[in-house]
Write a protein that holds these residues in place. Structure first.
Motif, short mmCIF file in Angstrom:
data_model
loop_
_atom_site.label_atom_id
_atom_site.label_comp_id
_atom_site.label_asym_id
_atom_site.label_seq_id
_atom_site.Cartn_x
_atom_site.Cartn_y
_atom_site.Cartn_z
N THR A 55 0.84 -1.19 0.00
CA THR A 55 0.00 0.00 0.00
C THR A 55 0.88 1.25 0.00
O THR A 55 1.97 1.25 0.58
CB THR A 55 -0.89 0.08 1.27
N GLU A 57 0.37 3.78 1.69
CA GLU A 57 0.43 4.26 3.08
C GLU A 57 1.68 3.74 3.79
O GLU A 57 2.30 4.43 4.58
CB GLU A 57 -0.81 3.81 3.88
N TYR A 84 -2.91 11.16 -4.10
CA TYR A 84 -1.80 11.01 -3.17
C TYR A 84 -1.18 12.32 -2.73
O TYR A 84 -0.21 12.35 -2.00
CB TYR A 84 -0.75 10.04 -3.74
N LYS A 87 -0.71 12.70 0.90
CA LYS A 87 0.31 11.85 1.52
C LYS A 87 1.70 12.48 1.50
O LYS A 87 2.58 12.08 2.22
CB LYS A 87 0.37 10.52 0.78
N ASP A 90 3.36 13.83 4.71
CA ASP A 90 4.15 13.08 5.67
C ASP A 90 5.50 12.64 5.10
O ASP A 90 6.02 11.59 5.41
CB ASP A 90 3.36 11.93 6.34
N LYS A 92 6.68 11.74 2.14
CA LYS A 92 6.90 10.66 1.19
C LYS A 92 7.47 11.21 -0.11
O LYS A 92 7.16 12.32 -0.51
CB LYS A 92 5.60 9.93 0.90
#
Ligand code: 5AD
Ligand code: SF4
Length: 455
Positions: A55, A57, A84, A87, A90, A92
């Motif tokens: 995933t 995540e 995304y 996301k 955080d 990534k």
């Protein structure tokens, strides 16, 4: 879910590096070439100590290997990137690979500033350096050159299919079909050295693969760059000779480069599968000319006659585009009559969509969406009838099947014949996955066969 096993070409199992925070998620869109590129990218990352996760995540590095061959495929990528966006907060790292990366280039950074890597397939050989830059915190890393004569070679490939090993033998495309983005997104044609290919075939055979599929946009345009100058047909024969290899497949063939020696090779070597994917695109010579397909309807039909003249039946499948600019109703009828004449074993059909940079984008005489949809439906219905009839003719015959699936239903299995027909069959056997069995056909639908294992 079980972590994929990582092996190098000699079958040694790598220890999975437990690098917390060094986990990647890789999603792939598009063709088999893209799937296989992703297998190589995954191999590269795993050998650098990354873990593959299921995933986005759970990942610190999210990669999309994208496709832009048709409109919908490209749209999907941007909607995925949108999803995304959140996301990225955080920390990534998000990367876009493949055809959309090549096509859109640095525009992607403007449209999706949360993306850090944009890299087309012709630049994958530089991925290790790009990863180093990303790991150093660089947020704008690109690989967009297409002027290369190199191919993407990796030490390690993380193969998804446990029975069939894919091997790219030729990258890019030198044809210039007027509707197609591939020459722009994948760059010029580059063939791999025959000795490197054969080495990889021996390696996958040692790992236990018995079926290989040679890949290329125009696989049969293969031109060995080594002094051996192996022809494509010679390469097929050499691959079939490798100890442990039982089936050799290849895709996609271009009609203009489909020469009699390829049919001779299939005839003389049963390990070379009796299946040729030979995209025609249209049954009308006028449309073929506008598509710059380099053959006429009659020339294509000569190739079909040559294949049908082989001493064992060879399945033929194709790709068709409906609604190319200027395709009249009578042009479309010619495509339907070609279907009736060839009686393809299966086909992929698409509504034409104008693609960036391609010459056909500037052509007028656009066909309405409604017309395209109607033609597609008519074509698919006609092909369904052909397939139903063809498959029904196989009832009573027995075929060798490589078992690749087990049904939840007791004693029910599935697999593919050498002609690449899916067959669901009953067997009392145990542990059949990955084995070859003889199956007698007892029933048939348009898209698959039903049978029973011979004892
Ligand atoms: N529109 C519709 N179909 C296309 N294909 C390639 N480019 C386009 C386009 N612009 C189809 C062709 C090709 C297959 C892989 O995708 O049929 O063979
Ligand atoms: Fe595209 Fe034509 Fe090359 Fe196939 S042969 S990849 S359709 S340009």
């Amino acid at each position: 879910m079980r972590e994929p096993e990582v092996r190098n070409h000699r079958g040694r199992v790598f220890a999975q590096a437990d690098a917390a925070g060094k986990a990647f998620f890789l999603e792939t869109f598009g063709c088999q070439m893209n799937d296989h590129d992703s297998e190589k990218v995954a191999g590269l990352l795993l050998s650098r100590g990354y873990r593959q996760v299921e995933t986005p995540e759970a990942a610190s590095l999210i990669l999309y290997n994208t496709c832009s061959i048709r409109e919908k495929a490209a749209q999907k990528v941007f909607s995925r990137l949108g999803e995304y966006r959140a996301k990225q907060s955080d920390g990534k790292v998000i990367g876009v690979l493949g055809c959309v990366a090549q096509q859109e280039g640095e525009e992607i950074f403007k449209r999706a500033p949360w993306v850090s890597l944009v890299c087309g397939s012709a630049s994958y050989r530089k991925l290790p350096e790009m990863l180093t830059q990303l790991e150093a915190g660089n947020h704008r890393v690109t690989g967009l050159d297409t002027d290369t004569d190199e191919t993407f070679e990796t030490e390690v490939t993380r193969r998804d299919n446990p029975w069939r090993a894919y091997l790219t033998i030729i990258e890019g495309c030198d044809k210039a079909c007027s509707y197609c983005v591939v020459p722009y997104t994948r760059g010029p044609e580059r063939s791999r050295a025959s000795d490197a290919i054969l080495r990889e075939v021996r390696q996958v055979a040692e790992l236990g693969y018995s079926e290989v599929q040679l890949l290329g946009q125009t696989v049969n345009s293969y031109a060995d760059p080594t002094p051996r100058r192996m022809r494509f047909s010679e390469l097929l024969l050499a691959v079939a000779e490798v100890q442990g290899i039982r089936r050799v497949r290849f895709t996609t063939s271009h009609p203009s480069d489909f020469t009699p020696d390829i049919v001779d090779a299939i005839e003389s070597e049963p390990k070379i599968c009796d299946h040729v994917h030979l995209p025609v695109q249209s049954g009308s010579t006028k449309v073929l000319r506008a598509m710059q397909r380099t053959y006429s309807r009659d020339e294509y039909l000569e190739k079909i006659a040559m294949i049908r003249g082989a001493n064992r039946p060879i399945a033929i499948t194709t790709d068709i585009i409906v609604g190319f600019p200027g395709e009249s109703e009578s042009d479309f009828q010619e495509t339907l009559s070609l279907l009736a004449e060839v009686r393809y074993d299966s086909l992929f059909s698409f509504k034409y969509s104008p693609r960036p940079n391609t010459p056909s984008r500037a052509m007028d005489d656009a066909i309405s969406e409604e017309q395209k949809s109607r033609r597609l439906a008519v074509l698919q219905e006609k092909q369904r009838e052909i397939q139903s009839a063809r498959n029904a003719e196989l009832i009573g015959q027995a075929f060798e099947v490589l078992v690749s699936g087990k049904s939840r239903r007791e004693n029910q299995w599935s697999g593919y014949t050498t002609s690449h027909r899916m067959i669901n069959f009953a067997s009392q056997g145990k542990d059949l996955l990955g084995t070859y069995v003889q199956v007698r056909v007892t029933g048939a639908g348009p898209n698959n066969l039903v049978g029973t294992q011979e004892v």
